[in-house]
Design a protein around this motif. Structure first.
Motif, PDB file in Angstrom:
ATOM      1  N   THR A 197       6.677  -8.859   1.271  1.00 20.35           N
ATOM      2  CA  THR A 197       7.073  -9.004  -0.124  1.00 20.35           C
ATOM      3  C   THR A 197       8.417  -9.717  -0.263  1.00 20.35           C
ATOM      4  O   THR A 197       9.370  -9.427   0.466  1.00 20.35           O
ATOM      5  N   LYS A 198       8.474 -10.632  -1.220  1.00 19.13           N
ATOM      6  CA  LYS A 198       9.731 -11.322  -1.543  1.00 19.13           C
ATOM      7  C   LYS A 198      10.354 -10.737  -2.802  1.00 19.13           C
ATOM      8  O   LYS A 198      11.550 -10.862  -3.030  1.00 19.13           O
ATOM      9  N   THR A 199       9.535 -10.089  -3.622  1.00 15.12           N
ATOM     10  CA  THR A 199      10.038  -9.483  -4.863  1.00 15.12           C
ATOM     11  C   THR A 199      10.400  -8.013  -4.664  1.00 15.12           C
ATOM     12  O   THR A 199      10.891  -7.371  -5.597  1.00 15.12           O
TER      13      THR A 199
ATOM     14  N   ILE B 140       0.344  -8.249 -10.982  1.00 15.41           N
ATOM     15  CA  ILE B 140       1.015  -9.513 -10.661  1.00 15.41           C
ATOM     16  C   ILE B 140       1.991  -9.888 -11.777  1.00 15.41           C
ATOM     17  O   ILE B 140       3.105 -10.377 -11.521  1.00 15.41           O
TER      18      ILE B 140
ATOM     19  N   GLY C 277       5.394  -8.475 -11.377  1.00 14.40           N
ATOM     20  CA  GLY C 277       6.219  -8.894 -10.250  1.00 14.40           C
ATOM     21  C   GLY C 277       5.678  -8.536  -8.891  1.00 14.40           C
ATOM     22  O   GLY C 277       6.331  -8.805  -7.867  1.00 14.40           O
TER      23      GLY C 277
ATOM     24  N   ASP D 120       3.884  -8.996  -5.525  1.00 14.49           N
ATOM     25  CA  ASP D 120       3.487 -10.180  -4.762  1.00 14.49           C
ATOM     26  C   ASP D 120       2.705  -9.845  -3.485  1.00 14.49           C
ATOM     27  O   ASP D 120       2.328 -10.742  -2.738  1.00 14.49           O
TER      28      ASP D 120
ATOM     29  N   ALA E 285      -5.637 -12.579  -6.445  1.00 18.94           N
ATOM     30  CA  ALA E 285      -4.434 -12.891  -5.661  1.00 18.94           C
ATOM     31  C   ALA E 285      -4.433 -14.346  -5.214  1.00 18.94           C
ATOM     32  O   ALA E 285      -3.398 -15.024  -5.253  1.00 18.94           O
TER      33      ALA E 285
ATOM     34  N   ARG F 214      -3.534 -16.540  -8.126  1.00 20.52           N
ATOM     35  CA  ARG F 214      -2.158 -16.393  -8.608  1.00 20.52           C
ATOM     36  C   ARG F 214      -1.115 -16.693  -7.538  1.00 20.52           C
ATOM     37  O   ARG F 214       0.084 -16.619  -7.800  1.00 20.52           O
TER      38      ARG F 214
ATOM     39  N   ILE G  75      -0.385 -15.054  -4.605  1.00 21.33           N
ATOM     40  CA  ILE G  75       0.284 -13.952  -3.907  1.00 21.33           C
ATOM     41  C   ILE G  75      -0.564 -13.538  -2.707  1.00 21.33           C
ATOM     42  O   ILE G  75      -1.587 -14.149  -2.416  1.00 21.33           O
ATOM     43  N   ARG G  76      -0.155 -12.496  -2.001  1.00 21.92           N
ATOM     44  CA  ARG G  76      -0.886 -12.037  -0.821  1.00 21.92           C
ATOM     45  C   ARG G  76      -1.605 -10.725  -1.125  1.00 21.92           C
ATOM     46  O   ARG G  76      -1.211  -9.965  -2.021  1.00 21.92           O
TER      47      ARG G  76
ATOM     48  N   ALA H  88      -4.555 -16.128   0.528  1.00 25.80           N
ATOM     49  CA  ALA H  88      -3.959 -14.850   0.118  1.00 25.80           C
ATOM     50  C   ALA H  88      -4.228 -13.725   1.112  1.00 25.80           C
ATOM     51  O   ALA H  88      -3.386 -12.847   1.315  1.00 25.80           O
TER      52      ALA H  88
END
Length: 355
Positions: A145-147, A203, A206, A208, A223, A226, A228-229, A244
């Protein structure tokens, strides 16, 4: 003529007896979703098919799909018992009480119920240690996760689902102290529309990295769209989200179905509570994506190996719930009986367990 008639009669009796002796052992399955859900019911049916292949014409299997939990389940299970099935597997938590009722009415039939806890003389239970896969998923999500916000789509708030959410969050927290988890409940095992809506809602908040305890590939597809993973549920769902998809936690019921059928056929079956996981090769990590960072892949392998070997057990204390109570004492590992009764969120999850 009388002697000839006697021999003909004996011959017919012998033929009937031989035909009866060759009648296959009948095994019935009850599924909560469609066999094409590409998740939970799909993998149960793969296990049924492998059972067929293993025994050949010695065993005849049948199944009923899309069976609602409740009165409809009792009717279907009863029909399978009346149809002469010797062994019946019911494969969803909500089938527990209906299975118990029918088992009492058909004492000569053997019943096995997945994910439940009620047993009787002719009723056993079996479950996968899905929390082992969730723990690896959580470690991966916490690193990816980056968020610092990961998401979980829940089906129903039963112990199996709640303990998997707990395992996921504890694991993510172990590698990322800043991680937060958002949870959306869809109150369904299989509803691609609701699952898609839940994925998009998470999503939008936030999230991810997305996980699920529902049975369609819809969250993975969302996913992928959009950017994300996500991690697949129950079967290998990699083909639905080539970018994803991180990995899928795959269920393999075939070893248990084969072993249990053998034991009923040879008269050694006894009611028990069976739990299978990484160590029994009934749970695996399918199609780990080669696009993962090397450090993440190494941590996945390390965590998987530690759990499979028994070196690490996810529900070992001290563990606090999200109200500050010690729910697992230091040094204690939850027993299977205790795992079956988990109804609390671990420390750090801000939601309340639905009632």
């Amino acid at each position: 003529m009388k002697l000839k008639s006697l021999f003909v009669g004996l011959g017919l009796l012998a033929s009937v007896s031989a035909a009866q002796a060759e009648e296959p052992f009948k095994v019935g399955f009850v599924y909560v979703g469609p066999v094409g859900d590409l998740g939970w019911s799909y993998e149960h049916d793969r296990g049924r098919q492998e059972l067929d292949s293993y025994f050949g014409d010695k065993v005849k299997t049948t199944y009923v799909e899309n069976v609602p939990e409740g009165a409809d389940a009792e009717r279907v299970i009863t029909q399978l018992a009346k149809a002469g099935n010797d062994l019946i597997f019911t494969t969803s938590f909500g089938f527990m009480n209906p299975t118990l009722k029918v088992a009492k009415r058909f004492p000569k039939v053997t019943f096995e119920h997945a994910t439940g806890y009620k047993r009787s003389k002719n009723l056993g239970t079996y479950v996968l240690r899905t929390y082992e896969g969730r723990y690896v998923s959580g470690v991966t999500a916490g690193l990816m996760t980056k968020t610092n916000t990961i998401g979980y789509i829940g089906s129903f708030p039963i112990p199996e689902v709640i303990r998997d959410i707990d395992a996921t969050f504890m694991a993510a927290k172990s590698v990322n102290p800043n991680v937060k988890m958002k949870i959306v409940w869809v109150n369904s095992w299989y509803d691609p529309g609701k699952e898609t809506d839940a994925a998009n809602a998470l999503i939008d908040q936030g999230v991810d990295v997305l996980m699920q305890h529902t049975d369609s590939p819809a969250p993975l597809i969302a996913a992928e769209k959009r950017g994300i993973r996500a991690i697949g549920q129950a079967s290998d769902q990699s083909k639905f989200a080539p970018n994803a998809h991180i990995f899928s936690v795959r269920d393999d019921w075939a070893p248990y179905y084969i072993k249990t059928t053998k034991s009923v056929m040879d008269g050694t079956w006894k009611p028990a509570d069976f739990w299978g996981g990484f160590d029994e090769d009934m749970l695996s990590l399918a199609s780990i994506n080669p696009n993962l960072p090397a450090a993440v892949r190494a941590k996945i392998d390390e965590t998987y190996t530690a759990i499979k070997s028994g070196e690490f057990k996810p529900f070992t204390g001290p563990i606090k719930d999200n109200k500050g109570n010690i729910v697992v004492a230091e040094g204690h590992t939850l027993t299977d009986q205790e795992l079956a009764q988990v109804n609390w969120y671990v420390e750090g999850i801000t939601d309340e367990v639905p009632r």
